[in-house]
Design an enzyme around this catalytic site. Structure first.
Site, PDB file in Angstrom:
ATOM      1  N   ALA A  63       0.861  -1.177   0.000  1.00 56.09           N
ATOM      2  CA  ALA A  63       0.000   0.000   0.000  1.00 56.09           C
ATOM      3  C   ALA A  63       0.900   1.230   0.000  1.00 56.09           C
ATOM      4  CB  ALA A  63      -0.866  -0.013   1.251  1.00 56.09           C
ATOM      5  N   GLY A 107       0.700  -5.140   0.876  1.00 54.60           N
ATOM      6  CA  GLY A 107      -0.412  -5.206  -0.071  1.00 54.60           C
ATOM      7  C   GLY A 107       0.014  -5.831  -1.392  1.00 54.60           C
ATOM      8  N   GLU A 110      -0.373  -9.419  -0.814  1.00 59.23           N
ATOM      9  CA  GLU A 110      -1.820  -9.685  -0.719  1.00 59.23           C
ATOM     10  C   GLU A 110      -2.438  -9.701  -2.119  1.00 59.23           C
ATOM     11  OE1 GLU A 110      -2.267  -6.468   2.172  1.00 59.23           O
ATOM     12  OE2 GLU A 110      -3.185  -7.916   3.542  1.00 59.23           O
ATOM     13  N   GLU A 130       4.244  -5.449   7.411  1.00 56.15           N
ATOM     14  CA  GLU A 130       3.426  -4.404   8.034  1.00 56.15           C
ATOM     15  C   GLU A 130       3.775  -4.147   9.497  1.00 56.15           C
ATOM     16  OE1 GLU A 130       2.314  -6.682   5.957  1.00 56.15           O
ATOM     17  OE2 GLU A 130       0.794  -5.874   4.607  1.00 56.15           O
TER      18      GLU A 130
HETATM   19  C1  3H9 Z   1       0.718  -2.359   3.406  1.00 54.10           C
HETATM   20  O1  3H9 Z   1       0.966  -2.771   2.321  1.00 54.10           O
HETATM   21  C2  3H9 Z   1      -0.571  -2.603   4.114  1.00 54.10           C
HETATM   22  C3  3H9 Z   1      -1.419  -3.572   3.390  1.00 54.10           C
HETATM   23  O2  3H9 Z   1      -1.708  -4.671   4.212  1.00 54.10           O
HETATM   24  C4  3H9 Z   1      -2.682  -2.980   2.841  1.00 54.10           C
HETATM   25  C5  3H9 Z   1      -3.614  -2.420   3.848  1.00 54.10           C
HETATM   26  C6  3H9 Z   1      -4.981  -2.021   3.309  1.00 54.10           C
HETATM   27  N1  3H9 Z   1       4.624   3.507   0.002  1.00 54.10           N
HETATM   28  O3  3H9 Z   1      13.288   2.090   0.241  1.00 54.10           O
HETATM   29  P1  3H9 Z   1      13.677   2.830  -0.970  1.00 54.10           P
HETATM   30  C7  3H9 Z   1       9.327   5.070  -1.309  1.00 54.10           C
HETATM   31  S1  3H9 Z   1       1.836  -1.396   4.246  1.00 54.10           S
HETATM   32  C8  3H9 Z   1       5.071   4.733  -0.272  1.00 54.10           C
HETATM   33  O4  3H9 Z   1      14.679   3.917  -0.829  1.00 54.10           O
HETATM   34  P2  3H9 Z   1      14.883   0.468  -2.073  1.00 54.10           P
HETATM   35  C9  3H9 Z   1      10.419   5.428  -0.335  1.00 54.10           C
HETATM   36  O5  3H9 Z   1       9.925   6.281   0.681  1.00 54.10           O
HETATM   37  C10 3H9 Z   1       3.243  -1.343   3.196  1.00 54.10           C
HETATM   38  N2  3H9 Z   1       6.362   4.992  -0.587  1.00 54.10           N
HETATM   39  O6  3H9 Z   1      14.129   1.860  -2.155  1.00 54.10           O
HETATM   40  C11 3H9 Z   1      11.429   6.084  -1.234  1.00 54.10           C
HETATM   41  O7  3H9 Z   1      10.987   7.411  -1.472  1.00 54.10           O
HETATM   42  P3  3H9 Z   1      12.051   8.595  -1.645  1.00 54.10           P
HETATM   43  C12 3H9 Z   1       4.017  -2.587   3.254  1.00 54.10           C
HETATM   44  C13 3H9 Z   1       7.206   3.981  -0.610  1.00 54.10           C
HETATM   45  O8  3H9 Z   1      15.073   0.048  -3.478  1.00 54.10           O
HETATM   46  C14 3H9 Z   1      11.283   5.315  -2.548  1.00 54.10           C
HETATM   47  O9  3H9 Z   1       9.999   4.695  -2.486  1.00 54.10           O
HETATM   48  N3  3H9 Z   1       5.202  -2.467   2.456  1.00 54.10           N
HETATM   49  C15 3H9 Z   1       6.801   2.675  -0.316  1.00 54.10           C
HETATM   50  O10 3H9 Z   1      16.062   0.562  -1.168  1.00 54.10           O
HETATM   51  C16 3H9 Z   1      12.329   4.252  -2.736  1.00 54.10           C
HETATM   52  O11 3H9 Z   1      12.325   3.411  -1.581  1.00 54.10           O
HETATM   53  C17 3H9 Z   1       6.382  -2.075   2.970  1.00 54.10           C
HETATM   54  O12 3H9 Z   1       6.499  -1.835   4.151  1.00 54.10           O
HETATM   55  C18 3H9 Z   1       5.449   2.456  -0.003  1.00 54.10           C
HETATM   56  N4  3H9 Z   1       4.978   1.225   0.262  1.00 54.10           N
HETATM   57  O13 3H9 Z   1      13.871  -0.532  -1.360  1.00 54.10           O
HETATM   58  C19 3H9 Z   1       7.524  -1.990   1.994  1.00 54.10           C
HETATM   59  N5  3H9 Z   1       7.882   1.863  -0.391  1.00 54.10           N
HETATM   60  O14 3H9 Z   1      12.897   8.207  -2.833  1.00 54.10           O
HETATM   61  C20 3H9 Z   1       8.252  -0.710   2.175  1.00 54.10           C
HETATM   62  C21 3H9 Z   1       8.915   2.645  -0.745  1.00 54.10           C
HETATM   63  O15 3H9 Z   1      11.220   9.797  -1.843  1.00 54.10           O
HETATM   64  N6  3H9 Z   1       9.281  -0.508   1.193  1.00 54.10           N
HETATM   65  N7  3H9 Z   1       8.524   3.924  -0.874  1.00 54.10           N
HETATM   66  O16 3H9 Z   1      12.846   8.627  -0.369  1.00 54.10           O
HETATM   67  C22 3H9 Z   1      10.469  -1.163   1.203  1.00 54.10           C
HETATM   68  O17 3H9 Z   1      10.713  -2.052   1.997  1.00 54.10           O
HETATM   69  C23 3H9 Z   1      11.519  -0.709   0.236  1.00 54.10           C
HETATM   70  O18 3H9 Z   1      11.134   0.555  -0.226  1.00 54.10           O
HETATM   71  C24 3H9 Z   1      11.744  -1.624  -0.991  1.00 54.10           C
HETATM   72  C25 3H9 Z   1      12.692  -0.901  -1.998  1.00 54.10           C
HETATM   73  C26 3H9 Z   1      12.432  -2.908  -0.522  1.00 54.10           C
HETATM   74  C27 3H9 Z   1      10.459  -1.929  -1.673  1.00 54.10           C
END
Ligand code: 3H9
Length: 708
Positions: A63, A107, A110, A130
């Site tokens: 999400a 998500g 999911e 999450e």
């Molecule tokens: C969820 O899904 C709840 C569900 O159950 C549904 C409920 C209804 N959203 O980390 P990076 C941005 S909760 C918004 O540097 P990498 C991040 O801020 C979610 N923004 O890259 C950054 O922005 P900026 C569960 C996001 O290659 C840019 O993207 N998911 C999101 O080192 C690059 O990110 C997670 O917790 C997001 N979901 O790593 C996963 N994700 O450039 C969270 C990233 O402006 N994300 N951004 O600073 C990660 O673990 C890592 O970002 C990922 C990539 C491994 C994907």
């Protein structure tokens, strides 16, 4: 269809591509786009099956986390509900194959589980992270995952939040096939194979759920682990409850339980704090006057001066990232001891299953011991980690200036000394910078990068980038005594000792801070690090203290008795042969006696006062650091405290915590301490102003950006 989702067709196979860079988060517009594509292909008689894939470097990272803040602030009602979309995909009459590369997180997983089949490249990772944001899966992840992987795997993934690799997912039954080579080509071929088969709905697959009786032990163990390993956090326990519901209730009922738990978590203070941490960890990499495209210096080889605990740890960190490193000591005995320590640390990692022996053998080959500076000319980066003394450091840097090639980065691992003074012993202060690792360097995530007044932008950008490469979180700080972390730690420890001198027990102080969520109490930390370290520093800097100001003396008096902490078997605590801390009644008696001699009145001290005195000492000093510009933003201080000092992530860091309590309340308490305990508690001007204006520390940066 929205711009974020495209639909194409290739000989009877629909290809749905999500294009929402950088991570294909399910931001508003994406679920709607997927829903429209599914509807369209379901109606299209020429289409037999569909492949859903992520454009760019990843499938779907979950999400859109930015949306959560809007929901809790009442500013967004959300568009199409994700759970509704997932039912729509699952109910589609034609098989939908989810094609995964990069990550399918939250998500994203999911979404993948709502498809009828899943294929992935071997490098893909999947997870329900999450809980790391203080929430639980909210789109039936806790209900579909146990149906694919069984309760044990599902509860582990939802409660720990750690990702698993595609091969593990294949073994667990989450993935149907791994695709070597081009993912889309492989996924289309797979779709053709299954196109005529009846669709399998994940929510109807109950065969792996097991009986409640079978699962009781799984959930009991999961709860015990969560209470131990994620102490104080609410989300892991909620995630376990939700997965348990999947094993006991029909899918729809389980989803209702999940939704309620998800909403409770989403609106909690813990989730707000952890989301602040998620964005904070990324924010600290952004330095306002150093653009993203600043040229960086390639670091293909490095050298470390000093093979003590810190130097050895730093060499391991570099080697672990594949950087060959020279490790220099002054004499053979010290060098042998340093190498033996590195080997011992690696052996422990192998024993604990963190590294394989083959990995360690490769890393050890990258560390080359040396007694001289002869080979330093080839190093792109040198990190000095000798004994903490200015004269010695200047000597080392003068030598480095002589032997290192032009363009090499000359870094010091000093934890307190003035980087500019160190740089003054070289002819190239622009190449000099502080890289303050935390002990043990191969474990602790924090790296304070200390900017000298001449440090060049390229050198700073390189060190920030390198921190990521070596698995650290780099935070840029200014050059003041103790930099950010240790400068704040000083008043924190001071208050913990004052509290003892005023009547609290060692155990009361430590347990109050442990219950607050700190990884260890401040006094136990002192014993671990060695009380003599602070004692020496205090003696060295005593001349800088204002005359007549209250000094904490109990720790120094213990040192005078040779009680340095764990290493001497006694400090604030006694230690048995396994270094287990035991309360020492002698310390209580001694402190009482010393307090009586110093005329300090004894009183009952509440847990609340212990926490307020220790935490607000951090906050008040943090406010000065922020106002003086030694930290770029309040969040930088938070990230330092979470990653270097064991501050609980679910409280967001000291500055976020103060904002959450309310700065007026914090300021009033600081003023009260000021009246009661004197000058050391003088409120920081920034804290006073923000409290009076009804603002937060988070607003300070907005004010600054507005005037920039
Ligand atoms: C969820 O899904 C709840 C569900 O159950 C549904 C409920 C209804 N959203 O980390 P990076 C941005 S909760 C918004 O540097 P990498 C991040 O801020 C979610 N923004 O890259 C950054 O922005 P900026 C569960 C996001 O290659 C840019 O993207 N998911 C999101 O080192 C690059 O990110 C997670 O917790 C997001 N979901 O790593 C996963 N994700 O450039 C969270 C990233 O402006 N994300 N951004 O600073 C990660 O673990 C890592 O970002 C990922 C990539 C491994 C994907």
């Amino acid at each position: 269809m929205s711009d974020l989702v495209q639909l194409a067709e290739e000989n009877g196979i629909a290809i749905i591509t999500i294009n929402n860079p950088p991570v294909n988060a399910l931001s508003p517009g994406v679920p709607e786009g997927i829903a429209a594509a599914i509807e369209q292909m379901d109606k299209d008689a020429s289409v037999k099956a569909a492949v859903l894939i992520g454009g760019g470097k990843t499938f779907v990272a979950g999400a859109d986390i930015k949306e959560f803040g809007k929901i809790t602030a009442g500013k967004s009602g959300g568009g199409l509900e994700l759970p509704t979309l997932l039912l729509k995909i699952e109910d589609c009459r034609k098989p939908v194959v989810m094609a995964i590369h990069g990550s399918a997180f939250g998500g994203g997983l999911e979404l993948a589980m709502s498809g009828h089949y899943r294929v992935a490249v071997p490098s893909a990772q999947i997870g329900q992270p999450e809980v790391k944001l203080g929430i639980i899966p909210g789109a039936a992840g806790t209900q579909r995952l146990p149906r694919l992987a069984g309760a044990a795997k599902a509860v582990e993934m939802c409660a720990d939040g750690n990702p698993i690799k595609a091969l593990d997912a294949l073994h667990a039954g989450i993935m149907d096939r791994l695709i070597e080579g081009d993912l889309l080509t492989g996924a289309i071929a797979f779709a053709r194979e299954i196109a005529d088969k009846p669709v399998r709905k994940t929510r109807e697959r109950n065969e792996k759920l097991g009986s409640a009786e079978e699962n009781d032990a799984i959930f009991a163990t999961a709860r015990e682990n969560a209470r131990k390993k994620q102490r104080g956090m609410a989300a892991p326990l909620a995630a376990i409850d939700a997965v348990e519901a999947a094993t006991k209730l029909p899918f729809d009922e389980g989803c209702k339980i999940e939704r309620k738990l998800f909403m409770d978590c989403l609106f909690s203070d813990q989730s707000k704090a952890l989301i602040h941490v998620f964005f904070g960890e990324r924010e600290v990499a952004k330095i306002p006057d150093i653009p993203k495209d600043t040229a960086v210096i390639p670091v293909n080889s490095a050298a470390v001066v000093g093979a003590g605990t810190m130097g050895g740890g730093i060499a391991m960190v570099l080697a672990n990232a594949g950087v060959p490193v020279l490790l220099k000591e002054a004499d053979q005995a010290a060098l042998d001891k340093g190498i033996a320590n590195i080997q011992k640390n690696y052996a422990t990692s192998v024993k604990r299953g963190r590294f394989t022996q083959a990995f360690v053998d490769e890393r050890l080959k990258l560390i080359q011991p040396t007694l001289g500076y002869d080979s330093f000319a080839s190093a792109d980066l040198v990190i000095e980690a000798v004994f903490e003394g200015m004269a010695l450091k200047k000597e080392v840097f003068a030598e480095l200036d002589r032997v290192c090639k032009p363009g090499a980065i000359l870094a010091s691992n000093t934890s307190t000394l003035n980087i500019d003074e160190i740089a003054s012993s070289t002819s190239r202060p622009q190449a000099v910078i502080g890289t303050h690792f935390f002990s043990p360097a191969n474990v602790m995530r924090l790296l304070e990068i200390v900017r000298g007044k001449a440090s060049s932008k390229e050198v700073i950008a390189t060190c920030m980038q390198l921190s990521k490469k070596i698995g650290k979180i780099g935070v840029l700080v200014g050059n003041c005594r103790g930099f950010v972390g240790n400068r704040m730690f000083h008043p924190y420890v001071r208050e913990s000792v004052f509290l003892l001198e005023e009547g609290a027990s060692v155990e009361a102080v430590d347990s109050a801070m442990y219950e607050f969520g700190m990884a260890m109490g401040p006094l136990a930390v002192g014993d671990l690090a060695g009380l003599d370290v602070g004692w020496r520093i205090r003696k060295e800097y005593r001349h800088l203290e204002k005359p007549g100001i209250r000094q904490a003396f109990a720790g120094d008096s213990l040192c005078e008795m040779g009680r340095y902490g764990q290493k001497t078997g006694a400090g604030w605590y006694k230690y048995d042969e396994n270094r287990r801390a035991l309360p020492d009644p002698e310390v209580t008696q001694l402190v009482r006696k010393w307090a009586a001699e110093a005329g300090i009145a004894q009183r009952q001290i509440s847990r609340e006062e212990i926490v307020d005195r220790c935490v607000y000492a951090l906050v008040n000093e943090g406010a000065r650091i922020l106002e003086d510009g030694y930290a770029l933003r309040a969040v930088d201080i938070d990230i330092i405290y979470l990653n270097g000092y064991g501050f609980p992530a679910y409280r967001g860091g000291p500055m976020w915590y103060a904002d959450a309590v309310g700065l007026k309340k914090v300021f009033d308490r600081v003023e009260e301490f000021h009246r009661r305990h004197g000058e050391l508690w003088e409120p920081a001007p920034l804290l006073k102003r923000l409290a009076e204006e009804g603002k937060k520390f988070a607003d300070f940066n907005k004010e600054q950006s507005a005037t920039a």
